[in-house]
Write a protein that holds these residues in place. Structure first.
Motif, PDB file in Angstrom:
ATOM      1  N   VAL A 323      -1.628  -0.597 -14.734  1.00 33.90           N
ATOM      2  CA  VAL A 323      -1.512   0.517 -13.816  1.00 33.90           C
ATOM      3  C   VAL A 323      -0.847   0.023 -12.655  1.00 33.90           C
ATOM      4  O   VAL A 323      -0.109   0.449 -11.773  1.00 33.90           O
ATOM      5  N   VAL A 324      -1.225  -1.375 -12.253  1.00 30.77           N
ATOM      6  CA  VAL A 324      -0.743  -1.842 -10.899  1.00 30.77           C
ATOM      7  C   VAL A 324       0.661  -2.004 -11.244  1.00 30.77           C
ATOM      8  O   VAL A 324       1.522  -1.925 -10.106  1.00 30.77           O
ATOM      9  N   VAL A 330       1.667  -6.779  -8.594  1.00 29.06           N
ATOM     10  CA  VAL A 330       0.989  -7.839  -9.695  1.00 29.06           C
ATOM     11  C   VAL A 330      -0.613  -7.861  -9.252  1.00 29.06           C
ATOM     12  O   VAL A 330      -0.969  -8.006  -8.208  1.00 29.06           O
ATOM     13  N   LEU A 331      -1.370  -7.768 -10.468  1.00 30.12           N
ATOM     14  CA  LEU A 331      -2.811  -7.924 -10.520  1.00 30.12           C
ATOM     15  C   LEU A 331      -3.030  -9.280 -10.957  1.00 30.12           C
ATOM     16  O   LEU A 331      -2.722  -9.733 -12.151  1.00 30.12           O
ATOM     17  N   ARG A 348       1.914  -7.915  -3.407  1.00 29.07           N
ATOM     18  CA  ARG A 348       3.421  -7.970  -3.634  1.00 29.07           C
ATOM     19  C   ARG A 348       4.130  -8.733  -2.427  1.00 29.07           C
ATOM     20  O   ARG A 348       3.584  -8.428  -1.291  1.00 29.07           O
ATOM     21  N   GLY A 349       4.680  -9.546  -2.823  1.00 31.59           N
ATOM     22  CA  GLY A 349       5.382 -10.619  -1.924  1.00 31.59           C
ATOM     23  C   GLY A 349       4.393 -11.271  -0.910  1.00 31.59           C
ATOM     24  O   GLY A 349       3.485 -11.780  -1.766  1.00 31.59           O
ATOM     25  N   PRO A 350       4.542 -11.283   0.225  1.00 31.71           N
ATOM     26  CA  PRO A 350       3.572 -11.924   1.077  1.00 31.71           C
ATOM     27  C   PRO A 350       2.349 -11.305   1.247  1.00 31.71           C
ATOM     28  O   PRO A 350       1.379 -11.982   2.039  1.00 31.71           O
ATOM     29  N   GLU A 381      -5.705   2.999  -3.853  1.00 35.94           N
ATOM     30  CA  GLU A 381      -5.995   2.469  -2.362  1.00 35.94           C
ATOM     31  C   GLU A 381      -5.165   1.160  -2.280  1.00 35.94           C
ATOM     32  O   GLU A 381      -4.470   1.096  -1.345  1.00 35.94           O
ATOM     33  N   GLY A 382      -5.373   0.220  -2.961  1.00 41.23           N
ATOM     34  CA  GLY A 382      -4.727  -1.097  -2.927  1.00 41.23           C
ATOM     35  C   GLY A 382      -3.349  -0.958  -3.173  1.00 41.23           C
ATOM     36  O   GLY A 382      -2.421  -1.609  -2.079  1.00 41.23           O
ATOM     37  N   CYS A 383      -2.711  -0.337  -4.039  1.00 41.78           N
ATOM     38  CA  CYS A 383      -1.561  -0.170  -4.361  1.00 41.78           C
ATOM     39  C   CYS A 383      -0.686   0.281  -3.397  1.00 41.78           C
ATOM     40  O   CYS A 383       0.375  -0.186  -2.898  1.00 41.78           O
TER      41      CYS A 383
END
Length: 672
Positions: A323-324, A330-331, A348-350, A381-383
């Motif tokens: 899903v991520v 990336v999870l 994702r990145g930094p 929410e996080g993504c």
């Protein structure tokens, strides 16, 4: 606000922003109402190919977080061409209880009154609703058909439902299955039971509907139901006639063996939802069985029937990773035992945000969701926070290219100018409220909060505390019209206000606030951040010095049309506008004039008559309306506000007759 409600609200806001950025709503669709004022430049809608292509791009951009969307289609009776009559995205990602609930939602949408005007992205203004090809007015028209899209998270396929409209009601339905890779194919359903749907589409449409079917068909059975409902998920229903000994034997023989063999790792009770205050709140506000199985809720309290959800935690972790990844993130999960859900970061990145998969189990079980559905809600929410944070960070770097940048803690970007002055920007927090595509608000943040001097290429003196809102956005002193005694009734007796009267002598309160586009704080001299505003005179001075810098965003506009009634006024259009505190612009002639300019009110009379119906809904006219016209206006505005505004706000029913003046302040159309 409980956990799931908060998550759904955040995903609603962020999905809306992402969808608008990626596809610009109707403006990207050929033959959509409002794309032009009529003419030969609009390509005729290829139905349903254009809608399916739109959906394919949407799925590619948003992955498992793609919201449901429905299109209403109308065929122009004059030129005989089909066009997109309306677009109805279900941005909350709230799960449907059943296919029947989808049909009810489409039917409700079809029955809602259609506004007479709309904002045209291409024209950049409010235009009467009309055929985009030949300009034929719609005249209270209705849609001819609907086309609905819903992603089947468990398989990644899409289900399409085409609705016809016949004899004043929704007619037959045609189903299609659109695989991730492959052609869209029509599917025939003998009925709309969950098992029938599963056989045709490879997964259940609704776990909630499956539960209800199990309850209905097996309540009086003497056999335990043990059903695989979705990848990594099994449902157990113990009818009330199953004895304790028989249920214990089932557990000792079947469940112990399956758990030992790794079929699942965790068992979650469906009915146990009030063991803690938090769970009790969740059961009252979230979608527990009390809401989506009301027919059986009371029966469960009086019987020994039981329900459990068995979950494979390795399957859940695999699901969460997929899903991520669909949102290009990336999870990273810490190594853990198979019997633990796992914790880690979405990165994702930094940038990264912490995540725990533990709540997913209860979310899926108690809300009647598959693991993939629960993941699409919970992980959104996080993504989307990463997505918006990344965009905001890049926009700030482009706006201040002379600064050096580094990141701290996965969420904070530190900008340093040539004098080594630094600004720490919490991108995760700020990006949920600040969209860089809103150039006006983005510029205010850069100039007022960061104090960036573009000419000197350096930061200036830091802002005052009151100039930054609780969510980190630029805050301005405004004054807002409220019902009498509003501050006392809302436990803010120390806040500044002054009595105010409309043109008929009706009393209201003019309250002074310090606000951004997301928050409103009433100015109370007793609070430290307002030490420089000791009284109403000081608040008024600051207001006149900076009023209008904070944009007023309009969510929706409709128009009533009455006879002119005056020499030179052939017709009297009455725009109805919905937007946060739009009625407060009537407190000053120049602010009301800016609103009149936005809706293109005729200036024949050199007056603007404002009917402040509620704090967030107002109507404007070039002349004073007759009592019968006011009654019609109130009725139409009430219906319009219900469908166009998330909150019409407290009732005002005030009337202001103001002279048109040089416009002051910015009134803008909200993009989402």
């Amino acid at each position: 606000m409980n956990g799931l409600t908060a998550r759904i609200l955040i995903v609603t806001i962020l999905c809306s922003a992402v969808m608008s950025r990626a596809f610009a709503g109707q403006a990207e669709l050929p033959g959509a109402t409002g794309t032009t004022d009529g003419g030969p430049t609009v390509h005729v809608l290829e139905y349903p190919t254009a809608l399916r292509d739109f959906r394919t791009r949407q799925l590619s951009a948003d992955g498992y977080f793609t919201p449901d969307i429905a299109f209403s289609i109308r065929t122009c009776p004059k030129c005989k061409n089909p066009y997109v009559f309306g677009v109805f995205p279900r941005l909350t990602r709230t799960p449907y209880d059943s296919l029947a609930a989808v049909h009810a939602s489409i039917d409700e949408t079809w029955r809602k009154p259609t506004p007479k005007s709309m904002y045209s992205p291409r024209a950049g203004k409010i235009v009467p609703r009309a055929c985009p090809y030949c300009g034929e007015p719609e005249h209270n028209a209705r849609a001819d058909q609907f086309y609905f899209f819903h992603q089947l998270a468990d398989t990644g396929d899409d289900v399409h439902i085409e609705y016809s409209v016949k004899d004043g009601k929704l007619g037959e339905r045609v189903y299609y299955r659109s695989p991730r890779d492959g052609a869209t194919l029509q599917v025939t359903l003998a009925d709309e039971k969950e098992e029938t749907f599963r056989k045709s589409f490879g997964c259940h449409f609704s776990i909630r509907a499956l539960w209800n079917e199990l309850f209905k068909e097996h309540w009086n059975d003497e056999t335990i139901q043990y059903v695989q409902a979705a990848p990594g998920m099994w449902l157990i229903f113990r009818p009330e006639k199953v004895s304790d000994s028989a249920f214990k034997a089932f557990g000792d023989e079947q469940l112990v063996a399956d758990k030992k063999n790794g079929v699942f790792n965790h068992i979650e009770p469906l009915l146990k939802i009030e063991t803690t205050v938090e769970d009790k709140n969740a059961s009252e506000n979230n979608d527990s069985y009390l809401k989506w199985a009301p027919e059986f809720a009371e029966r469960f309290t009086k019987s020994r029937a039981e329900c459990f959800v068995c979950v494979s935690l390795p399957e859940m972790r695999s699901m969460a990773t997929a899903v991520v990844a669909s949102r290009r993130a990336v999870l990273n999960l810490s190594p853990t035992k198979p019997a633990n859900p796992g914790t880690g970061f979405i990165r994702r990145g930094p940038l990264f945000v912490p995540i725990s998969l533990g709540p997913l189990v209860k979310l899926a079980a108690q809300n009647g969701l598959s693991l993939y559905q629960a993941g699409a809600y919970y992980l959104g929410e996080g993504c989307f926070a990463l997505d918006n944070s990344e965009r905001l960070g890049k926009a700030l770097q482009a706006a201040m290219p002379e600064c050096g940048y580094r990141f701290d803690g996965g969420r904070t970007m530190i900008a340093r100018d040539k004098n080594n002055e630094e600004r720490r920007i919490d991108l995760i927090k700020l990006s949920s409220k600040l969209d860089p595509s809103y150039s006006e608000l983005f510029g205010l943040y850069r100039d007022r909060v960061l104090r960036w001097d573009a000419q000197k290429k350096q930061f200036g003196n830091p802002p005052l505390d009151r100039e930054i809102s609780p969510v980190g956005l630029p805050a301005f002193v405004e004054r807002r019209i409220r019902p009498p005694e509003h501050l006392v009734k809302h436990n803010a007796p120390g806040a500044l206000f002054e009595p105010f009267f409309d043109s008929d002598g009706k009393r209201c309160d003019l309250c002074y606030t310090c606000e951004c586009v997301s928050t409103v704080v009433y100015i109370d001299p007793g609070k430290p951040q307002f030490a420089d505003i000791p009284d109403v005179d000081a608040a008024r001075r600051i207001y006149y010095g900076e009023s209008g810098e904070l944009p007023t965003y309009i969510d929706a506009v409709d128009v009533l049309r009455f006879p002119g009634g005056l020499p030179g006024l052939v017709e009297c259009p009455v725009p109805i506008v919905c937007g946060s505190d739009v009625s407060s612009l009537a407190s000053e002639a120049s602010r009301a004039s800016a609103l009149a300019k936005f809706v293109e009110l005729p200036d024949v009379t050199r007056h603007v008559h404002v009917y402040a119906l509620s704090t967030n809904c107002a109507a404007l006219s070039a002349r004073k309306l007759l009592p019968s016209e006011v009654e019609l206006l109130r009725s139409r505005a009430a219906d319009f506000a219900t469908v166009s505004s998330p909150d019409p706000g407290p009732e005002l029913n005030l009337y202001f007759d103001l002279s048109l003046s040089p416009a002051k302040g910015r009134v803008l159309r909200r993009k989402n």
